[in-house]
Design an enzyme around this catalytic site. Structure first.
Site, PDB file in Angstrom:
ATOM      1  CB  SER A 580      -0.968  -0.034   1.190  1.00 13.86           C
ATOM      2  OG  SER A 580      -1.961   0.949   1.057  1.00 13.86           O
ATOM      3  CG  ASP A 655      -6.362  -2.772  -4.160  1.00 12.82           C
ATOM      4  OD1 ASP A 655      -7.149  -2.067  -3.511  1.00 12.82           O
ATOM      5  OD2 ASP A 655      -5.151  -2.850  -3.918  1.00 12.82           O
ATOM      6  CG  HIS A 687      -5.499  -2.260  -0.273  1.00 11.41           C
ATOM      7  ND1 HIS A 687      -4.747  -1.885  -1.371  1.00 11.41           N
ATOM      8  CD2 HIS A 687      -4.949  -1.619   0.785  1.00 11.41           C
ATOM      9  CE1 HIS A 687      -3.800  -1.045  -0.985  1.00 11.41           C
ATOM     10  NE2 HIS A 687      -3.895  -0.881   0.306  1.00 11.41           N
TER      11      HIS A 687
END
Length: 710
Positions: A580, A655, A687
């Site tokens: 991320s 995602d 995600h």
């Protein structure tokens, strides 16, 4: 007998007698950190309302045990088998149990809600939500049950009758769900008033928000699934707050007083049910008004306070009312550099700044019966801790927890007792009971679940940031057989973004167990919490504004300098991995600081901030029109020509946080530049990769590092 031979024989006998240390497998390190290796504690601890008794659960949440402040010898209160027999249910555990009063609790199964009385050992079903119901929310008395179906809001009244609150046919208008993509502390969209006379709710109109396509490969042919995804600088959702009056069966709506796409956040009811407080934040997120509205008419009453900041203002806590008989409230603000608590009248007069700490005040966890003492979490002077304090309405502050570490404290309803469960670097878990005089009694000390296993150790230190003055915390994990005369390769694990702190004074120091597994493969695993990360105050965190990645990378390179200063580090064998924001940092470091790392693995990375969501992204970067230089400098694919090391990119194909467009665009740029990289998708994952597939993910990451960092 030869002396050396004798010593060797003794070692062999000792090893044979006591058994060799076991090795933690990679699968265990991923799946069992919170299971088999979880420290012992009083699982599911709850105070029985208005008593000095408490309960917890044993035998995998299937037996409820009770003890008291005067007798901590636990007795069995009820078993799951007894409960299922009485209710005719097939509950698998007590998880989610809620107390109604000292003798009655509520449990749920498949949308059905039951009450059970401990005295009569009997119970009954009280409500049943529809099968398609979501966001189920009871009023404070556990009578009326609000819920959403699709994009509309309903509730079941005390008679079990279904009442329609909204009836929108436009699927783009969504009621009763969280809004603003869960920013600003928002986690729900339904708000019962204290006496259940009103039902307030968030509503968002996302009709003009762009559809974003995700592919469901489980259908034949593949099915396109569109989600609403507002990207930076583009059309955003338009919020409203609805207030439904149960007596009149009418709804009034509150809209932003500024632009239609400003934010309405942090909704709270006054104890007398006359007003709601709503924080309105402009879309630029640098100007916030805390506004008061009349609950009956929805009309604006007054602005209680205003806060501006050229970087950002981020309200994350609702107004907190310590006394149910007063509309005076507590508001969090970091206007003086750190989040602190301010006590206001409903007219907008500042009565008292309750805390004035040069450290982060995190959350309120309760009050005493009269509301004269407030209990709250805060880091204290060492930001790797999470301690608990109390403060009275005159501003006298007292530390409740006496041990350094990360604490979870649950005060009794009268505030005379505090259950405290904590861990720190040396303590897997310890459960304590504090009395009103803050004298502690130990209830349970967990044994070390890693005893008998080969596991290394973590070293926590500080280094100076790139500014030369700010302290940054570092964590260096070494193998159990660490030899300071050897040279070790290093895996740098990075996150680096806001609202996250990797290093805490908890057991294993905030690390994932797989990092200790990696250390046993002959690695050092290193992390530094750079400027921009959490729990250090506004100046530390907001340095990233307008140019994400720049100061963070500079601090990470100071971490690299520290590593290279250690005689046992092989400075030519450094790898970096993150997910991320950490994926953004990993790709940025591999391309913008290309001589630093030999290998990188980036999961779910942001590559171009203009493709990220409005609420988070515009807080930190503004818009491409307002900040063209910042967007140009931070866009990762502008630096593909610099790549020197081996790079693996990973993404979940579904995602909905960092959409796969980011990673695929980077791959496209690498192809155009003639650069070879590796790419691995996780089909249908969002995600992050969860469940048993996470073992595959961590194996993929670590094998790639080991194989390419020789």
């Amino acid at each position: 007998m030869n002396k050396k031979l004798f010593v060797a024989l003794l070692c062999f006998v000792a090893t044979t007698a006591f058994g060799q240390l076991k090795k933690i497998t990679l699968e265990e390190s991923v799946l069992q950190q919170g299971r088999a290796f979880r420290a012992d504690g009083l699982t599911g601890f709850q105070w029985i309302p208005n008593t000095n008794k408490y309960v917890f659960y044993t035998d995998t949440w299937t037996k409820m045990k009770s003890a008291s402040t005067t007798n901590d010898a636990a007795t069995e209160l009820v078993t799951l088998a007894d409960l299922n027999t009485a209710l005719g249910t097939k509950l698998k555990n007590f998880f989610g149990l809620q107390w109604i009063d000292a003798n009655t609790f509520m449990v749920t199964e498949n949308g059905k809600y039951y009450r059970y009385n401990l005295t009569t050992k009997s119970g009954k079903q009280t409500q049943q939500a529809p099968e398609t119901a979501e966001n189920n929310t009871f009023d404070s008395n556990k009578v009326n049950l609000a819920f959403t179906e699709g994009n509309n809001l309903y509730f079941l009244n005390s008679k079990g009758e279904k009442v329609t609150v909204t009836n929108e046919t436009n699927k783009g208008i969504v009621s009763g769900q969280s809004i603003a993509r869960n920013e600003f502390g928002i986690s729900n969209g339904i708000f019962w008033s204290p006496k259940a006379s009103f039902l307030a709710f968030y509503q968002k109109d996302e009709t003009e928000v762009a559809d974003y396509p995700l592919l469901n490969i489980n259908e034949t042919p593949g099915q396109l699934v569109n989600i609403k995804y507002p990207m930076i600088g583009q059309k955003s959702e338009k919020p409203r707050v609805g207030i439904y009056n149960l007596a009149t069966q009418k709804t009034v709506f509150i809209t932003p007083r500024g632009n239609q796409d400003d934010y309405l956040t942090n909704l709270s009811w006054t104890p007398d049910e006359k007003y709601v407080l709503i924080a309105e934040l402009n879309r630029g997120q640098n100007d916030m008004n805390l506004n008061l509205y009349d609950a009956n008419s929805g009309s604006f009453v007054r602005t209680i306070l205003n806060e501006k900041n050229p970087r950002w203002v981020e309200p994350e806590h609702d107004a907190f009312f310590p006394n149910a008989k007063s509309n005076n409230f507590v508001w969090f603000s970091e206007k003086d550099g750190f989040p602190n608590m301010y006590y206001y009248s409903i007219e907008g007069k500042l009565i008292k700044q309750l805390t004035n700490n040069p450290f982060v005040v995190r959350d309120i966890i309760g009050t005493n019966t009269t509301g004269t003492e407030i209990y709250f979490k805060a880091t204290g002077p060492n930001p790797t801790n999470m301690l608990v304090y109390k403060v009275d309405l005159k501003g006298k502050q007292t530390l409740i927890t006496k041990d350094q570490g990360v604490h979870n404290v649950i005060p009794s309803s009268d505030g005379n007792w505090f259950f405290d469960e904590f861990s720190n670097h040396d303590t897997p878990s310890k459960s304590l009971l504090y009395d009103k005089g803050l004298k502690a009694k130990t209830l349970l000390v967990s044994k070390n679940k890693y005893e008998g296993y080969e596991i290394g150790s973590a070293e926590i230190k500080t280094i100076k940031a790139a500014d030369g003055t700010t302290d940054l915390y570092t964590r260096l994990i070494k193998p159990s057989n660490f030899d300071p005369t050897k040279k070790y390769p290093v895996l740098v694990y990075v996150y680096g973004g806001p609202h996250a702190q990797m290093i805490t004074n908890s057991y294993l120091d905030g690390a994932n167990l797989w990092m200790y597994w990696m250390a046993e493969q002959g690695y050092l695993v290193f992390t530094v919490d750079n400027r921009g990360s959490d729990n250090r105050g506004f100046a530390f965190e907001s340095i990233i504004h307008g140019n994400l990645g720049t100061n963070e990378m500079d601090d990470q390179l100071k971490g690299v300098d520290y590593l290279k200063s250690l005689p046992y580090v092989d400075g030519n064998r450094l790898a970096v991995h993150g997910w991320s924001y950490g994926g953004f940092m990993t790709t940025s470091l591999m391309l913008r600081k290309a001589d630093t790392f030999k290998v990188g693995v980036a999961g779910g990375p942001v590559i171009d901030w203009k493709w990220y969501e409005v609420m988070y992204g515009e807080r930190y970067m503004d818009t491409p029109t307002e900040n063209p230089k910042g967007f140009e400098e931070t866009t990762v694919y502008n630096y593909v020509k610099n790549l020197k090391g081996k790079l693996l990119l990973i993404h979940g194909t579904n995602d909905d946080v960092v959409v796969e467009q980011h990673n695929l665009s980077l791959v496209k740029k690498f192809v155009e530049a003639g650069k070879q990289v590796d790419y691995f998708p996780y089909p249908m994952h969002k995600h992050n990769v969860s469940g048993k597939d996470r073992v595959h993910l961590i194996q993929k990451v670590l094998n790639y590092v080991i194989e390419n960092n020789k």
